[in-house]
Design a protein around this motif. Sequence first.
Motif, PDB file in Angstrom:
ATOM      1  N   ALA F  75       9.699  12.490 -44.151  1.00 60.09           N
ATOM      2  CA  ALA F  75      10.669  13.566 -43.152  1.00 60.09           C
ATOM      3  C   ALA F  75      12.075  12.795 -43.107  1.00 60.09           C
ATOM      4  O   ALA F  75      12.177  11.598 -43.007  1.00 60.09           O
ATOM      5  N   PHE F  76      12.973  13.756 -43.297  1.00 53.52           N
ATOM      6  CA  PHE F  76      14.196  13.383 -43.051  1.00 53.52           C
ATOM      7  C   PHE F  76      14.509  12.879 -41.725  1.00 53.52           C
ATOM      8  O   PHE F  76      14.186  13.233 -40.699  1.00 53.52           O
ATOM      9  N   GLY F  77      15.261  11.653 -41.581  1.00 51.13           N
ATOM     10  CA  GLY F  77      15.417  10.996 -40.288  1.00 51.13           C
ATOM     11  C   GLY F  77      14.617   9.833 -40.399  1.00 51.13           C
ATOM     12  O   GLY F  77      14.798   8.826 -39.552  1.00 51.13           O
ATOM     13  N   ASP F  78      13.880   9.523 -41.195  1.00 54.88           N
ATOM     14  CA  ASP F  78      12.917   8.497 -41.412  1.00 54.88           C
ATOM     15  C   ASP F  78      12.395   8.020 -40.134  1.00 54.88           C
ATOM     16  O   ASP F  78      12.656   6.547 -40.018  1.00 54.88           O
ATOM     17  N   PRO F  79      11.452   8.546 -39.527  1.00 58.77           N
ATOM     18  CA  PRO F  79      11.041   8.082 -38.557  1.00 58.77           C
ATOM     19  C   PRO F  79       9.907   6.923 -38.672  1.00 58.77           C
ATOM     20  O   PRO F  79       9.027   6.950 -39.636  1.00 58.77           O
ATOM     21  N   GLY F  80      10.094   5.804 -38.153  1.00 58.45           N
ATOM     22  CA  GLY F  80       9.264   4.581 -37.990  1.00 58.45           C
ATOM     23  C   GLY F  80       9.695   3.779 -39.210  1.00 58.45           C
ATOM     24  O   GLY F  80       8.891   2.846 -39.332  1.00 58.45           O
ATOM     25  N   LEU F  81      10.910   3.907 -39.876  1.00 55.22           N
ATOM     26  CA  LEU F  81      11.078   3.360 -41.025  1.00 55.22           C
ATOM     27  C   LEU F  81      11.001   1.708 -40.887  1.00 55.22           C
ATOM     28  O   LEU F  81      10.706   1.024 -41.345  1.00 55.22           O
TER      29      LEU F  81
END
Lengths: 249, 249, 249, 249, 249, 249
Positions: F75-81
């Motif tokens: 997901a663009f935005g990199d949730p939880g990265l």
Amino acid sequence: MRLLLINPNTSAGVTQKLDAVARVAAASGTELVSVTAPRGVPYIATRADAVIGAIVALEMLSARDGSFDAAIIGAFGDPGLGGARELFSVPVIGLAEAGMLSACMLGRNFSIVTFSGALVPWYEECVKWHGLHERCSSVRALNEGFATIEGVQNEKEQRLIDLANRTADEDGADVIVLGGAPLSGFADVICDRVAVPLVDCVVAAVKQSEALIALKTRSPKAGTYRQPGAKSSIGLDPFLCRMLAGIRE
Amino acid sequence: MRLLLINPNTSAGVTQKLDAVARVAAASGTELVSVTAPRGVPYIATRADAVIGAIVALEMLSARDGSFDAAIIGAFGDPGLGGARELFSVPVIGLAEAGMLSACMLGRNFSIVTFSGALVPWYEECVKWHGLHERCSSVRALNEGFATIEGVQNEKEQRLIDLANRTADEDGADVIVLGGAPLSGFADVICDRVAVPLVDCVVAAVKQSEALIALKTRSPKAGTYRQPGAKSSIGLDPFLCRMLAGIRE
Amino acid sequence: MRLLLINPNTSAGVTQKLDAVARVAAASGTELVSVTAPRGVPYIATRADAVIGAIVALEMLSARDGSFDAAIIGAFGDPGLGGARELFSVPVIGLAEAGMLSACMLGRNFSIVTFSGALVPWYEECVKWHGLHERCSSVRALNEGFATIEGVQNEKEQRLIDLANRTADEDGADVIVLGGAPLSGFADVICDRVAVPLVDCVVAAVKQSEALIALKTRSPKAGTYRQPGAKSSIGLDPFLCRMLAGIRE
Amino acid sequence: MRLLLINPNTSAGVTQKLDAVARVAAASGTELVSVTAPRGVPYIATRADAVIGAIVALEMLSARDGSFDAAIIGAFGDPGLGGARELFSVPVIGLAEAGMLSACMLGRNFSIVTFSGALVPWYEECVKWHGLHERCSSVRALNEGFATIEGVQNEKEQRLIDLANRTADEDGADVIVLGGAPLSGFADVICDRVAVPLVDCVVAAVKQSEALIALKTRSPKAGTYRQPGAKSSIGLDPFLCRMLAGIRE
Amino acid sequence: MRLLLINPNTSAGVTQKLDAVARVAAASGTELVSVTAPRGVPYIATRADAVIGAIVALEMLSARDGSFDAAIIGAFGDPGLGGARELFSVPVIGLAEAGMLSACMLGRNFSIVTFSGALVPWYEECVKWHGLHERCSSVRALNEGFATIEGVQNEKEQRLIDLANRTADEDGADVIVLGGAPLSGFADVICDRVAVPLVDCVVAAVKQSEALIALKTRSPKAGTYRQPGAKSSIGLDPFLCRMLAGIRE
Amino acid sequence: MRLLLINPNTSAGVTQKLDAVARVAAASGTELVSVTAPRGVPYIATRADAVIGAIVALEMLSARDGSFDAAIIGAFGDPGLGGARELFSVPVIGLAEAGMLSACMLGRNFSIVTFSGALVPWYEECVKWHGLHERCSSVRALNEGFATIEGVQNEKEQRLIDLANRTADEDGADVIVLGGAPLSGFADVICDRVAVPLVDCVVAAVKQSEALIALKTRSPKAGTYRQPGAKSSIGLDPFLCRMLAGIRE
């Protein structure tokens, strides 16, 4: 994929190191050609050296225009990178750039560790040119002489391990980029003795070249890297002169 | 004071413009020598051109080592400036740098106005290299062709006046730096028709040279601009080779 | 050229120092007038002192409106500089500004070295106000008392030399700006004992004044330094009141 | 809690506006005293005006030293705030500061909207001084004259509503700070006609004063806001002179 | 005013600390409700923990939608704050945010001091998210274990006092924000033994809640915090699911 | 190499798009597994959605711990990265991160172009979190509804082409990153109709995964991404609970 790796320095021994590491990293099917600068300095350390490395890089690329699908400028500091991107329609990648961008995926902050303090000012300018200073904790170097550029990684092995660990500890670096073509392959040697991940810039550059090829991007028809208009010149290297004149293979 | 003004481009007409303006600005007692690049491009526009300008600038300075008390690199964008500062123990000043630093005393924010859009990317990199982007509102250029580099200021007089006024109005520039050696002397021509002060970079560079001479600073024995150790080289310009080898007049 | 040097502090001894150094630096034909603040504090150290210095600077300049072609605010920190630029149509230069901008041509990074820790917060704010923090490595000061403001450079000579060398070494400063009017002339005394170039702010300010005069800029009719509309006031210094009211010599 | 609200301008009508709004916002038990500057300008617009406002603010606070538990400098732009924090051991809050910090809790980015373009340069410097430029999308103002400072919010009601909505839309402001003491109470009038939240700086300043009092902080014995050493002065306001001399109530 | 204080951690003992301090700080008439996370981790230290704290915070707020006029997310680092501001039309305040913004009025630079090094990376990201890094000198922590989260402030009292004083001295912090909910009430205990003012984030958060209520702002109809459109979801907490679906009390 | 691609949204159609593009980009020998979120929202648009996406991403990765050599958060935005990097010892790459870092090698400045204005605030925060705002010219989006998330690239084809070209022209973007998993594969479709290079984030993420694997880095034993100590939890997903507890496959 035909990948050209140019060493803008005149040290053939360093080219051999770069080539050996790149060859292992390259995907099957990659045809790698590595070349040493026919003129210039044995290794680029200062801003003045970088001016020389930049013109030599453009000359070396120009002489081989049309024969490669992507090229790596094999000197940390990326001499001539911006100009090369204007002149050539295929991807050109810098060693420092590839190492730093890869490091960004391995940690919040990276530091650059290298073997000679003479390199630090230019490396710091390189970090800023790439707009990556917010991610860079420090550029650190040994402050001492060394015997040969080809042998520096063996000679300074323990000193560089100590510096890398000290940098991680004191500067808050999550990952360390080993700076300088002469340190090619060194990450693999010392990685178990350094507390944070290490980035080998040559490996990074090869994989980033493959990444750019995979993106199958079109040449820019707008933006600051579109090919400039043809321009005459006097007294320059004939291949570079041809490139400036807009003559392409 | 012996002041050397090098034009790292091959356009003798531009050198004449630079020389004429510099001569008027120079304090009495200043001995001004202006020289045109023996090789290179007619004018530096792109990053690739700037690589060429940088090496040519180092070569021109090297050929005259010992004959000047201060030198001006007469191309906006300051090609080779960092390297020159390492190699030479006397002050070396860039046209862009002198213009921008002077502009800082005339307004909160300056903009750079120039005659060709091809120059903008390199000029923007120049602003950042100098760490002056916080003071720079914009870099603006005409987006159109021009007949000759020597005649561009006459040809585009009204267009540049309009652009300068629009830049002051729209970008919040308190002062405008006229960018590019071909605009030497132009500030004097149009200053009554632009709403904010204009900086002529050649005038600025001459006066900044005098300022540095007046400061009577010693050559650095430390810091990033101290003279680097002697270095061998292959296939370079003989004068530059001598400088790199640490041979000084 | 008539150059006014105002010392916004009440220490006549400091004015004498400033005047002596400025007189040597000034080009032939410059008519220098130096004046001491008739009210205020002996020397400006804190932000509160700077508020006082700023109003005193505006009063001193207002009292002499029309009698000078350029003016120097002779206190590091540049109290009242922005306001002065609004009210006066001739160039006004700050001591800190002139020193820092000149230092930018002598090194990648400058540090400011001064004699009293009380000055540091205000100096740091001054660096930021000028938008030069990217070029400034540090502001460093001795942390100890001193006997007299006029004699501080003699009293602390070795301590300041040591601090300057330590700052160059530890903070990566390529050049050091000696901060504070009481250090006028000190660069000349110690320059052979410090490893990096030193900037004397008074010398810098005189030469920068000459540079601005040479640029022959017009007064701004737009931008944030154009002269504000006439304004009434109550209970202010009569000369300043006249300036605010838009009455000019 | 005794809260002192000083208006560093000479417009009693503005003081009344400030006082009325502050009185409503204050917690029960707060004793509010509002005072108008005995000298200075009718309203602070420019950097030169701000120099005057700063000294007047210090004088007004000095004259009342010991009589208040917290003080508000009732002019957007916060003239003299840094100096006041050095001299006084109780909290001193600026109108702009309180408004901007409160706005930070209501949106990612705030813009400042005010009634006169003359205010913009100083307001922009104020934003930077507070280190809040990353959160500030823009400073916007009407570009037109107005009849009276006290009546400006009525006169320009619809124009300011339009500007506020345009600012939210074009500049990406999540919240708008109404800038300038003359706009006190205006947020309450127009809030239903503006698409984003509005901050009334006087309300914010009163509540921030209460917040600081609730924190029961000790006076700093270190850091840049610790009280400076006693200092002599000449020709200054007698109350300010006493404060500088270290004499406290 | 109904003020909801949620502790997104599962440690009831920490909630009691937060509640006790908040109760003293709250204005008369404030109805305070403090709740402990029904699921999650005992205390949030890492980025992974913060992901958990963020979802738990949204769930806890959703479960109480309509029952509060303002809410405090009672964990330093402010997990879920941005999301909460989108979903809820009443003010939501973070502990770190409130502490840092309050600190901005007490000094030029603040530092954050906390009890565990594991917290530092997340806290540093929090400072940047709020755009307050220019005001933040450092984030400092003890590097050692502790017995219980509820008892850490007693256990480490002298160690934290020493660290706070060292931070003020070495990092140039004018004020120190005590970071971490477990340090609630600690400022009051140690304030006489630390050289610079201390900020208790719970006190700050309560007063900032009152400040936002006093501003009587309208819910945004534009900007990045306006309520998003209704959205379906699968397998989420039923209260959060209702909020996402746009169902409001 | 076993590469796990998790889609933290519940839209299986988007997962299919991601998988199809990734499969083409992957080197021979890569074993790709793509999975759709079992709970959460159909697509992540807002900061609140990103909180949900982050926890779901950690849960999805935890459930598959030990079964992959590298993972992509699709997901663009990199949730939880950030949290994922702490918990997992193998490389985890974000879609936005991979796209932006790749774009840095194709131009001075990149812009992000996406299909819905609701995404912009979160995307902007993502750019800042990665410290790449200096390289990012703008984040631009269509401001209009769309029929289905899976079909948005077809529905808006011409509108997105126009927006991309306008962004290159107006914002000075040398390269455009197509933002949002639903735009997977779209670069290939439109690249001949946009004036600057386009980056497909899925292609970029696959190649960056291969790059990190090639670097053969060791897990960090220091730095902010070293694995945190074991931690108990209540009421969390059982796989995530195990990861937090330090139990590894």
